[in-house]
Design a protein around this motif. Structure first.
Motif, PDB file in Angstrom:
ATOM      1  N   SER A 136       0.834  -1.204   0.000  1.00 12.80           N
ATOM      2  CA  SER A 136       0.000   0.000   0.000  1.00 12.80           C
ATOM      3  C   SER A 136       0.868   1.254   0.000  1.00 12.80           C
ATOM      4  N   GLY A 144      -4.203   4.805  -4.966  1.00 17.42           N
ATOM      5  CA  GLY A 144      -2.905   4.189  -5.204  1.00 17.42           C
ATOM      6  C   GLY A 144      -2.535   3.189  -4.122  1.00 17.42           C
ATOM      7  N   VAL A 203      -4.678  -0.003  -4.679  1.00 18.97           N
ATOM      8  CA  VAL A 203      -4.181  -0.793  -5.809  1.00 18.97           C
ATOM      9  C   VAL A 203      -2.863  -1.480  -5.447  1.00 18.97           C
ATOM     10  N   GLY A 204      -1.968  -0.747  -4.784  1.00 17.54           N
ATOM     11  CA  GLY A 204      -0.697  -1.345  -4.387  1.00 17.54           C
ATOM     12  C   GLY A 204      -0.879  -2.473  -3.389  1.00 17.54           C
ATOM     13  N   GLY A 206       2.233   1.772  -3.553  1.00 17.46           N
ATOM     14  CA  GLY A 206       1.232   2.368  -4.437  1.00 17.46           C
ATOM     15  C   GLY A 206       1.003   3.833  -4.129  1.00 17.46           C
TER      16      GLY A 206
END
Length: 358
Positions: free
Chosen positions: A128, A149, A152-153, A131
């Motif tokens: 995390s 982000g 997604v990470g 991202g």
């Protein structure tokens, strides 16, 4: 109330082995563990006490009456601004974000049936952070974009860890080992990204990466808190099959649990909780690891339960932030304190687990 509760209209007596309250309405029923309720109530009271102490403590000290008056709208001017606008967002963040980390850690520890499994140990928090860091360095530091982000990470890292750990199923210990390795690799990537960034951006990203609540505002608390409440409801919906899966995949499937679907839901919700916190405050380590196990020992439950873990996480983060800001000689990021305290806890946990397996 006795440990057994007599069902309405039935002569038999159901024994739960603990002091339990059963509420029935028609064919529906709800079983409440009384010790867990007592523990959650006590933790709530301590969390509120720590929060009020944090609101009154600082370079401009306030009395308890001033704090309560400001919270109820009885103060204006400087006292109101200090309590409501400056200090209260930080205190609210420790409660909401700490609870989110506690629930996230409880979900992963229940899923893997291993007390060492938490999003920071198995690499999901680091993913995390990766991202979020990519978004900060390439786009900017808006909360919504950073949160996306981070999500997604975190999910990409979870998929990567599961692919590497899968071998005729996913075992908890293998998942932890693979997660630690992936976390180490992503840590190197994060360092490289910071070194390649502009100096001002790199310094801000590095400070944020230590886990800090210094820049938390009401907007982040409101948006993040709303997302966390929704995710907490989803966590509650999967809590029962999650407990059934602690008995093993075959036993859970025999009880009608769709193991694959619920495992995916648990991972997504757990990662989303961690990503929401990471987007606002950076990666805060060890709260998700320690809170579920401390809560389990306090409530004396046979497995991991979400509500005690949430309030324990809120208390741990609130106490750690108070120590970081008001106890140590120089104010520190809260992540520094959680690493110091959590490192000792992790060592103790490894020692006790090794003794148990001998």
């Amino acid at each position: 109330m006795s440990a057994g509760v007599r069902a309405r209209g039935r002569a038999d007596r159901v024994e739960f082995g603990r002091r339990t309250l059963v509420l029935r309405r028609g064919r529906a029923g709800l079983r409440i563990d009384l010790r867990s309720v007592v523990i959650c109530t006590a933790l709530f009271a301590v969390v509120i006490a720590v929060g009020l102490l944090a609101l009154a403590t600082g370079s401009y000290r306030l009395g308890a009456g001033q704090v309560l008056s400001a919270l109820t709208g009885g103060e204006s001017g400087l006292v109101h601004d200090i309590v409501v606008e400056w200090r209260l967002p930080r205190v609210a963040a420790t409660i909401v974000f700490g609870a989110a980390l506690g629930v996230s850690g409880a979900m992963f520890q229940s899923l893997t049936r291993n007390p060492l499994a938490s999003p920071d140990v198995i690499g999901f928090s680091t993913g995390s952070y990766t991202g979020a860091l990519v978004v900060i360095l390439l786009i900017g530091s808006g909360y919504a974009s950073v949160a996306l982000g981070a999500l997604v990470g975190g999910i990409a890292t979870a998929v990567l860890v599961y692919v590497f750990a899968y071998r005729r199923g996913v075992q908890g210990f293998r998942l932890i080992i693979v997660g630690i390795a992936v976390s180490a690799m992503l840590g190197s990537v994060n360092t490289w990204l910071i070194l390649k960034a502009d100096l001002d951006v790199a310094m801000a990203a590095a400070a944020w990466g230590a886990g800090s609540l210094n820049a938390v505002t009401w907007d982040q608390v409101t948006i993040g808190g709303t997302v966390i409440v929704v995710l907490a409801v989803l966590a509650g919906l999967v809590s029962r099959p999650m407990r059934q899966m602690e008995l093993g995949d075959d036993a859970a499937a025999a009880q009608g649990v769709r193991v694959g679907a619920f495992r995916l839901a648990i991972v997504v919700v757990g990662v989303a909780l961690t990503a929401t916190v990471t987007a606002a405050s950076g990666p805060i380590a060890f709260v998700a690891l320690a809170a579920p196990q401390i809560a389990r020992r306090l409530a004396r439950t046979p497995g991991i339960t979400l509500a005690p873990a949430a309030w324990t996480g809120a208390l741990l983060l609130g106490a750690a932030d108070f120590i970081a800001q008001h106890v140590v000689p120089t104010p520190l990021s809260v992540g520094v304190i959680t690493v110091l305290l959590g490192g000792g806890y992790l060592g103790w946990l490894l020692f006790t687990e090794a003794r148990r397996r001998l």
